[in-house]
Each structure stands twice: as C-alpha cells, then as structure tokens.
Design an enzyme around this catalytic site. Structure first.
Site: not given
Ligand code: GLY
Length: 399
Positions: A117, A182
């Site tokens: 991330d 994602d």
C-alpha cells in the site's frame, strides 16, 4: 432597415444563459462543500494540535472517539493528502504548514516492504506535496517508496504481491501470492517514479501488473474479483476469491471503484486503450447494476443478500466520483454523461444523508462507509479515504 435576429441566435443565447446558470449553481455547490471541508478539518487539526502530537485520523472507534494510525497503516497518507488538497482549494497557508507536517510524519513509509500500500500512502501525501511545491525532498521519497514497492514484484506471475502470507489472517487463507484489485491504486506511484528517476523498470512493473490483472481479475460482465492468488514459482492462477466482499463471486463495491480509478490512471499514463476500455466496462457494470440505489451510493457489496437492507459504502461512491471526473478529461465520447453521473454522486454525498453536521462525526466529512464487514472493521463509520476522494472530487469537479 434592421433585420430581425434569427431565432437560431435567440436559441443560442438562451442556451448559453441556461448553461451559465447551471455552471453558477455547480460552482456554488463546490465552494460550499470546500468551505465545509475546510472548517471540519480545521477543527480536527485544532483537536490534534491540543495534544501536542501529530495524530493521523482514520475513523471513529465504537465509543465515538477518533482512531488515529501510525505511519505503516495503509490509510496513513489520506489525511496528509486531504490537507494538500485543502491548501490547493483554499490557499490557506494553515493547510500548507499542516500538510508539510503530516506528510513528514509518515516519511518512514518509503521503506516499507511488507505490504503493497505504499502507493496509497506516499502517493496521496508526498505525491500531492511534490505536485504542489516541487520540493525535491518529496520526489526523493516517491522514488524510494517505488523501490520498496518494486521489491514485491513477482516475475513469474508478472504482478506485485499485495499481502504477505506469513502471519495474521492472510496466513489462514492458504494463499501464496495474493493480489488484490486495490493494488491498481499503487501503480501511479511507479509511473511517477519513472518520470522522476528516469528508471523505466518502475514503468515496466506497473504495466506488467496492470496487464496481468486485466487478464485474470475481471469477469466477462466487467466486474472484478477481489483477490487473485498466484503461484509465485509458475505464475499460474491458484484461486479467485474475496477477502472483504460478501462471497468469492460477489461484487465488492470498493473493489470496483479501485478498478475504475486504477485503470483510468493506467490509461492516462500509457495511452493503452485496453485500460480505458476496462475502466469504462467496470463503471458501466456498476451504473447498470439492478441493485444500484437511486441516490447512486452503492451497497458495500452489490450481491449482498439483504439488499435493500444492506449498508451503503460512501467510500466507494467518493472514489467513483473522483475517477469519473478524471475519466471525463480523457477525450471519451461519454464525457458529458459521466460528468453528470459524478455530479449526481457528489450531490448525494453532500446531502444530509451522508455529509456530517458541522462539528460532529469526529470532524470527518462523510458518514456511512464500510471498511470490511467480514473482518468487522469500520462498519458504517466515517473513513479518511472517503473524505480524501470526496475532496479530490471537489477539486476535479471544477470545470
Ligand atoms: N485497500 C483496502 C480497502 O479497500 O479496504
């Protein structure tokens, strides 16, 4: 003798004044929401400043107190990013000072290699800081974060591994190289890093990941799986599942939003039509989904069994609106219709059903997001990423 003006001319004048009127209403809407966002965030800053610490707000705890995160949380870049956007939108130097402070507070994220991330974290914070100030200490952080992200590239699969599988709940799932949709959101950092460093390896990794994801992660109807697990040695697909959705074959809404946004960025960065087509296909799937509510705020999962009694996910809506505003700038024939759709989402988000009353909601802007129902995390709560994409959409919504 003076000629009568042609009816055509009158019609054009009428049309122009209507367009002008609509434009004024739109500008007033944006300005009012920017003013609201700025005042909520000023209050949030006053609260954290009173502690003498840099506290990074994410959501509300069950007892109504604000949950703050450390630098390694995947959500650590959103509040700094919101501060950058508010500086850009208001010119208030309070936001500049605080954006610098909060961005600096998560610098260690640049060396993080145990999850994927860093694109979210460093892109939203340092990325916006670099864009707005040209501060080369920020661009150096972006390149270093891209190096960290690149360590997760698995050549056999041609993808970046999202999660480690050596601990926590991910270990229980028996995955070897899980990639979640994602992850597309992290690719922008790699494109930027190639621009900044001249090293095309980042670009190649981003394109490889985008291509494999395009091949494996989508269903014929345009919707996407949440998780695809690869064999890191052979590169073969082991399974297609979910982590945060209702079921493996269901439509986890935020995943669709990540796909629309992610492939919009990939098209902007590469010009590859296949990415644009996928962004449009996934958006069209959501737009035409029979369960899409009239106010366009999706259910947390569009296949959840108790619709219409399921929770909505405001973070999905905010991310979709922001993505659509960008999609409209990429010379597509649907631009006007997509812009109108994004405007409708924004009108819903700004309504009392979803926008908090001033000085409430822990000073987050929006209510009613869903983090992860299967994990029991942030269910029907405000979330800093819903606020971030809402503010980004306010900026992008300016014509
Ligand atoms: N990237 C994690 C989430 O969308 O919840």
């Amino acid at each position: 003798m003076m000629k009568k003006p042609l009816p055509f001319l009158w019609m054009m004048l009428l049309l122009l004044s209507c367009t002008d009127g609509r434009q004024q209403v739109h500008v007033r809407f944006l300005n009012e929401n920017v003013a609201f966002a700025a005042s909520q965030v000023r209050r949030a800053l006053a609260t954290t400043d009173s502690t003498g610490k840099v506290l990074n707000p994410v959501t509300l705890n069950d007892d109504g107190t604000v949950y703050y995160c450390g630098y390694s949380d995947w959500r650590s870049g959103f509040f700094p990013g919101s501060l950058w956007y508010l500086y850009e939108l208001t010119d208030d130097t309070l936001f500049l000072t605080q954006a610098r402070r909060y961005t600096q507070s998560i610098e260690k994220a640049k060396d993080l290699t145990w999850h994927h991330d860093v694109g979210f974290m460093v892109g939203c914070s340092f990325g916006n800081g670099w864009r707005l100030t040209g501060d080369t200490t920020y661009s150096a952080v972006i390149v270093q974060a891209a190096r960290s992200l690149a360590t997760r590239f698995r050549p056999a699969a041609g993808t970046i591994q999202s999660w480690d599988v050596t601990r926590g709940w991910q270990l229980q799932r028996g995955w070897q190289c899980p990639v979640i949709v994602d992850n597309l959101m992290n690719l922008e950092l790699l494109f930027e890093a190639t621009r900044l460093s001249g090293d095309s390896a980042f670009y190649r990794i981003a394109v490889s990941h985008a291509d494999r994801t395009l091949k494996e992660q989508f269903r014929p109807d345009g919707s996407c799986y949440h998780v695809v697990d690869y064999d890191p040695v052979t590169g073969e697909v082991r399974s297609k599942q979910t982590a945060q959705g209702y079921s493996d074959e269901s439509v986890w809404s935020r995943g669709q939003a990540w796909a629309i946004y992610g492939y919009t960025v990939c098209y902007r960065e590469t010009g590859n039509r296949a990415y644009l087509d996928q962004a449009i296909r996934t958006f069209e799937f959501m737009k035409n989904h029979p369960a899409m509510p009239a106010d366009l705020i999706p259910y947390w999962d569009m296949s959840a069994p108790r619709i219409p009694h399921e929770l909505r996910d405001v973070s999905t809506a905010a991310c979709m609106a922001s993505a659509l505003y960008e999609l409209c700038t990429l010379h597509i024939p649907q631009a006007e219709a997509y812009r109108a759709y994004a405007d409708r989402i924004m009108a819903s988000l700004a309504s009392p059903a979803y926008r908090a009353v001033a000085d409430s909601n822990g000073n987050f802007l929006l209510m009613h997001s869903v983090g992860s129902i299967p994990h029991g995390g942030e269910v029907d709560k405000p979330l800093n990423y819903a606020d971030y994409y809402f503010i980004e959409a306010l900026k992008r919504g300016r014509r």
